[in-house]
Write a protein that holds these residues in place. Structure first.
Motif: not given
Length: 475
Positions: A253-270
């Motif tokens: 939604a915020r870049s020109h990248l496609a969803p599938d360009d994110v191939t892995e989430v290794r760690w996440a926090s909010d």
């Protein structure tokens, strides 16, 4: 798992590990305990400031830190899939003889902790993982820690390095005073992404390719890995989705990248950016350090760096009391010196977050010092460029690099353009001397084990000996 130690350090983050290293090299029997089953896995505090690089030099980990990282990449502004121009995230600084490191140096936090952990083990130190502190019993002689599982540990002193939600801080009843820096929640995640180069810190301002997304997105390559750190801001009240699909949606939604360009989430926090300062940094034989004592906005990279320097300040003082016979009153100066610095750095972090201050000279932390400390004695009638309480600069005297002379757990007497009283000094005061130089001027400068000038004088004339007897090393 030892039943009794000199110092129990609760928390195996950068603060606890750095303190463990400092105490281990001083021969202090210390144990680090960590509630988690292993080291922290995320990149969170990735910017190591110049002053912390100097600390890491002294602790023996700088070469590994340099090998693991790189300088901050140049920011690249994107709009509608097009590069709009570079954005300098930090004011540039040039290397100088007295300040050899220009920061920040970018290393994922998990890698910094691995390096510190390896160094701790090299020195004979240890971390006991899976040890969750659930209570403390204090008395005049020490502290007994109770754990969710396993036997108690008795220590002469304990240090809370267990983060912003510190169980130890709560157990000793120390409150925190703070404020919300920004009501908008933030996402930080270590991700694998295709379609972006690793030469830039990619910045996608609010708007996105469809003109409808809310909040910014920044994607920074993480040195020495195939990962990027993604940071995104959301409107207040948003529930942040940390799943792979949730992060893919934000990136698309915020870049020109496609969803599938994110191939892995290794760690996440909010998190919600906030600033908070502990009301005290000490309760009897328990000390607070790092996030347990001060919580920063991540802007400007002050949190990890201030925390490591807490450990560096406290380590030599605990060593002096426990091994060198110094008066335990020396430990009172930890809160005196570090709480004011932490308050200043909290204000700086908040100002950087709100765009009021640029990242640069102030965030490098080279200008911090302790001129007003009760440990500081300036006895010269006309001080030169370097004042007691200031950070001792690098340089060369008679062919000796000063940072090489400082490295180690000792004190150093720097004699610049004047005679050094080498007789009658304790064995752990090393002496280096030479002609006058720009950063120091002339005089005698007694450099503390943490690299700050404790005493300065035109000549020894008895005052240096009095200072050492009152505050300094005994051996």
């Amino acid at each position: 798992m030892r039943a009794q130690v000199d110092v129990l350090i609760v928390g195996a983050g950068p603060t606890g590990l750095a303190l463990g290293i400092d105490l281990a090299r001083r021969g202090v029997d210390a144990l680090v305990v960590e509630r988690a089953g292993g080291l922290f896995p995320g990149s969170r505090g990735k910017g190591i400031q110049p002053r912390t690089m100097e600390v890491f030099d002294d602790l023996g980990v700088l070469d590994a830190i340099l090998a693991a990282g790189e300088s901050s990449p140049v920011g690249m502004i994107w709009q509608d899939g097009r590069r709009m121009g570079e954005h300098r995230m930090f004011d540039p600084a040039e290397t100088a003889e007295d300040s050899p490191y220009t920061g920040p140096w970018m290393v994922p936090q998990w890698r910094t902790q691995e390096i510190l952990f390896t160094r701790l083990e090299e020195l004979g130190g240890a971390v006991a993982f899976g040890r969750d502190v659930v209570g403390l019993r204090r008395d005049g002689d020490g502290v007994t820690a109770h754990f969710a599982t396993g036997p108690d540990v008795r220590a002469r002193y304990a240090v809370a390095a267990d983060g912003g939600r510190s169980a130890v801080r709560r157990a000793v009843g120390i409150g925190m005073t703070g404020e919300t820096v920004d009501p908008n929640p933030m996402l930080v995640a270590d991700v694998r992404i295709s379609g972006l180069d690793r030469d830039n810190w990619h910045i996608f301002p609010p708007g996105g390719p469809d003109g409808e997304s809310e909040g910014f997105l920044a994607i920074c390559p993480l040195a020495g890995t195939e990962d990027f750190q993604a940071v995104a801001q959301f409107p207040a009240g948003t529930s942040v989705d940390l799943s792979l699909d949730g992060i893919r949606k934000v990136v698309a939604a915020r870049s020109h990248l496609a969803p599938d360009d994110v191939t892995e989430v290794r760690w996440a926090s909010d998190f919600r950016p906030r600033a908070a300062l502990a009301d005290r940094f000490r309760a009897g034989r328990v000390f607070l350090a790092g996030d347990a004592a001060h919580v920063h906005s991540p802007a400007g990279g002050q949190g990890l760096n201030t925390s490591v320097q807490d450990a560096y300040n406290l380590g030599w003082k605990l060593g002096a009391v426990l091994r060198d016979g110094a008066d335990p009153a020396l430990l009172d100066t930890y809160e005196e010196e570090r709480r004011r610095v932490a308050a200043d750095m909290l204000g700086l972090s908040t100002s950087v977050h709100r765009g009021e201050v640029r990242r640069g000279e102030a965030t490098a932390q080279l200008g911090l010092g302790y001129r007003d400390s009760t440990l500081t004695a300036e006895t010269r009638t006309a001080p030169g460029p370097l004042h007691a309480g200031d950070r001792a600069p690098d340089g060369t005297l008679d062919g000796v690099r000063l940072f090489d002379a400082f490295r180690g757990p000792h004190w150093t007497l720097v004699a610049v353009g004047t005679e050094a009283p080498e007789d009658h000094l304790p064995g752990c005061v090393h002496v280096v001397h030479g002609e006058a130089q720009q950063a120091y001027g002339t005089g005698l400068f007694l450099v503390r084990p943490d690299g700050y000038v404790g005493w300065a004088g035109d000549s020894a004339s008895g005052q240096l000996g009095n200072y050492l007897m009152r505050l300094g090393p005994r051996r």
